[in-house]
Scaffold this motif. Structure first.
Motif, PDB file in Angstrom:
ATOM      1  N   ALA A  80      75.748  57.105  32.659  1.00  0.00           N
ATOM      2  CA  ALA A  80      75.218  55.920  33.179  1.00  0.00           C
ATOM      3  C   ALA A  80      74.774  54.950  32.049  1.00  0.00           C
ATOM      4  O   ALA A  80      75.097  53.747  31.982  1.00  0.00           O
ATOM      5  CB  ALA A  80      74.046  56.069  34.072  1.00  0.00           C
ATOM      6  N   VAL A  81      74.455  55.391  30.930  1.00  0.00           N
ATOM      7  CA  VAL A  81      74.152  54.466  29.788  1.00  0.00           C
ATOM      8  C   VAL A  81      75.362  54.189  29.116  1.00  0.00           C
ATOM      9  O   VAL A  81      75.493  52.808  28.806  1.00  0.00           O
ATOM     10  CB  VAL A  81      73.164  55.469  28.662  1.00  0.00           C
ATOM     11  CG1 VAL A  81      73.253  54.586  27.480  1.00  0.00           C
ATOM     12  CG2 VAL A  81      71.919  55.628  29.149  1.00  0.00           C
ATOM     13  N   ALA A  82      76.425  55.021  29.114  1.00  0.00           N
ATOM     14  CA  ALA A  82      77.542  54.859  28.382  1.00  0.00           C
ATOM     15  C   ALA A  82      78.285  53.667  29.237  1.00  0.00           C
ATOM     16  O   ALA A  82      79.022  52.895  28.583  1.00  0.00           O
ATOM     17  CB  ALA A  82      78.418  55.834  28.313  1.00  0.00           C
ATOM     18  N   PHE A  83      78.281  53.571  30.703  1.00  0.00           N
ATOM     19  CA  PHE A  83      78.831  52.673  31.139  1.00  0.00           C
ATOM     20  C   PHE A  83      78.120  51.197  31.077  1.00  0.00           C
ATOM     21  O   PHE A  83      78.804  50.210  31.055  1.00  0.00           O
ATOM     22  CB  PHE A  83      78.959  52.926  32.822  1.00  0.00           C
ATOM     23  CG  PHE A  83      79.562  51.857  33.630  1.00  0.00           C
ATOM     24  CD1 PHE A  83      80.968  51.689  33.432  1.00  0.00           C
ATOM     25  CD2 PHE A  83      79.094  51.270  34.702  1.00  0.00           C
ATOM     26  CE1 PHE A  83      81.725  50.707  34.130  1.00  0.00           C
ATOM     27  CE2 PHE A  83      79.561  50.162  35.237  1.00  0.00           C
ATOM     28  CZ  PHE A  83      81.035  49.909  35.148  1.00  0.00           C
ATOM     29  N   ALA A  84      76.806  51.355  31.078  1.00  0.00           N
ATOM     30  CA  ALA A  84      76.026  50.089  30.892  1.00  0.00           C
ATOM     31  C   ALA A  84      76.459  49.591  29.338  1.00  0.00           C
ATOM     32  O   ALA A  84      76.811  48.441  29.511  1.00  0.00           O
ATOM     33  CB  ALA A  84      74.699  50.310  30.609  1.00  0.00           C
ATOM     34  N   GLU A  85      76.700  50.274  28.569  1.00  0.00           N
ATOM     35  CA  GLU A  85      77.044  49.889  27.149  1.00  0.00           C
ATOM     36  C   GLU A  85      78.474  49.186  27.219  1.00  0.00           C
ATOM     37  O   GLU A  85      78.655  48.180  26.407  1.00  0.00           O
ATOM     38  CB  GLU A  85      77.085  51.085  26.352  1.00  0.00           C
ATOM     39  CG  GLU A  85      75.783  51.801  25.694  1.00  0.00           C
ATOM     40  CD  GLU A  85      75.832  52.697  24.734  1.00  0.00           C
ATOM     41  OE1 GLU A  85      74.712  53.015  24.052  1.00  0.00           O
ATOM     42  OE2 GLU A  85      76.861  53.846  25.023  1.00  0.00           O
ATOM     43  N   TRP A  86      79.376  49.809  28.000  1.00  0.00           N
ATOM     44  CA  TRP A  86      80.503  49.464  27.929  1.00  0.00           C
ATOM     45  C   TRP A  86      80.564  48.081  28.572  1.00  0.00           C
ATOM     46  O   TRP A  86      81.424  47.126  28.417  1.00  0.00           O
ATOM     47  CB  TRP A  86      81.535  50.242  28.768  1.00  0.00           C
ATOM     48  CG  TRP A  86      83.003  49.907  28.724  1.00  0.00           C
ATOM     49  CD1 TRP A  86      83.883  49.987  27.842  1.00  0.00           C
ATOM     50  CD2 TRP A  86      83.741  49.081  29.775  1.00  0.00           C
ATOM     51  NE1 TRP A  86      85.189  49.655  28.170  1.00  0.00           N
ATOM     52  CE2 TRP A  86      84.973  48.832  29.462  1.00  0.00           C
ATOM     53  CE3 TRP A  86      83.118  48.358  30.898  1.00  0.00           C
ATOM     54  CZ2 TRP A  86      86.043  48.313  30.022  1.00  0.00           C
ATOM     55  CZ3 TRP A  86      84.075  47.603  31.707  1.00  0.00           C
ATOM     56  CH2 TRP A  86      85.305  47.543  31.317  1.00  0.00           C
ATOM     57  N   LEU A  87      79.864  47.798  29.784  1.00  0.00           N
ATOM     58  CA  LEU A  87      79.797  46.561  30.408  1.00  0.00           C
ATOM     59  C   LEU A  87      79.520  45.554  29.479  1.00  0.00           C
ATOM     60  O   LEU A  87      79.834  44.469  29.281  1.00  0.00           O
ATOM     61  CB  LEU A  87      78.869  46.648  31.557  1.00  0.00           C
ATOM     62  CG  LEU A  87      79.194  47.298  32.935  1.00  0.00           C
ATOM     63  CD1 LEU A  87      77.943  47.188  33.936  1.00  0.00           C
ATOM     64  CD2 LEU A  87      80.538  46.609  33.264  1.00  0.00           C
TER      65      LEU A  87
END
Length: 263
Positions: free
Chosen positions: A157-164
């Motif tokens: 979830a953190v990784a996807f937020a970073e990617w966004l």
């Protein structure tokens, strides 16, 4: 920057209680028009009625459920300016836990965010702005012993937020990842003896998390850390992963099994 939420359309998933309800309360207090989503219609309605918000119950993790929520929220609000992907599940166990625990964790803690972003980002890019809030966990930065599905999916979830943020941040899309340790919610009380041993000391109230989110939105900060010490631990982890892993092994050995739900 000066954060002006008056009249903004906000959606909060998992908002019937706990952190989500605190988010909804804070946004209503700031003058936003808020949709309270929860899988449990009774808690969604009760919280919305109490706050003067709008209840849209439903499954905010499945592809069809996310689409239905976004459509209904847009019909109610006109447009969605802030989306808080807050709904989450805590599943414990090792790599050997039942496949369903992994599937549920992946859908609720990760894919719900992906599915919402897929529907929201194109509109935000066209309008030049929007805000995506991910409620993750300190476990998404530091991990947690005994709860593989939870630790792994919160990292994702953190990784996807970073990617966004790295992909759309320069195009007006703001992203915030909320990563608390213990918060006094039903999830904490149901996390078993090990979970409580790790998270209950120093636990904060949901309203504290909501306050810190609003402050981060005001400041334009990606990471929201209601427990500031997490930043130092996160830095230590990056600086010396072997030392950090050795410490985590000692912690895991000293704790009873985490008994978060495994269904």
């Amino acid at each position: 920057m000066t954060l002006d939420l008056a009249g903004r359309g906000v959606v909060v998933t998992g908002a019937g209680r706990g952190i989500g309800a605190a988010y909804a309360k804070a946004f209503v207090a700031a003058g936003a028009r808020v949709v309270v989503n929860d899988l449990d219609p009774a808690t969604a309605t009760s919280t919305a009625d109490e706050l003067g918000a709008v209840a849209i119950p439903g499954d905010a993790s499945s592809e069809a459920g996310v689409a239905a929520l976004v459509d209904a929220a847009r019909a109610e609000l006109g447009q969605i300016d802030v989306f808080c992907a807050n709904a989450g599940v805590a599943r414990g166990g090792t790599e050997a836990v039942d496949e369903k625990a992994w599937e549920v964790s992946w859908n609720v803690n990760v894919m719900a965010h992906v599915r919402a972003a897929k529907l929201l980002v194109p509109d935000w890019l066209e309008r030049g702005g929007g805000t995506f809030v991910t409620t993750a966990s300190a476990a998404g930065l530091l991990s947690i012993p005994g709860a593989a599905p939870y630790a792994v999916t919160k990292h994702a979830a953190v990784a996807f937020a970073e990617w966004l943020s790295m992909t759309y941040g320069a195009k007006g899309v703001r992203v915030h990842a909320v990563c608390p340790q213990g918060v006094r919610t039903d999830m904490l009380w149901s996390s078993g003896s090990a979970g409580r041993a790790l998270m209950e000391p120093g636990a904060v109230d949901p309203d504290d998390v909501a306050r810190d989110l609003v402050a981060a939105m005001e400041d334009g900060r990606f990471l929201v850390l209601p427990h500031p010490e997490v930043a130092e631990m996160y830095a230590h982890r990056a600086a010396d992963p072997d030392r950090w892993l050795a410490g985590m092994r000692k912690m895991a050995a000293a704790l009873p099994a985490v008994t978060m739900g495994t269904d």
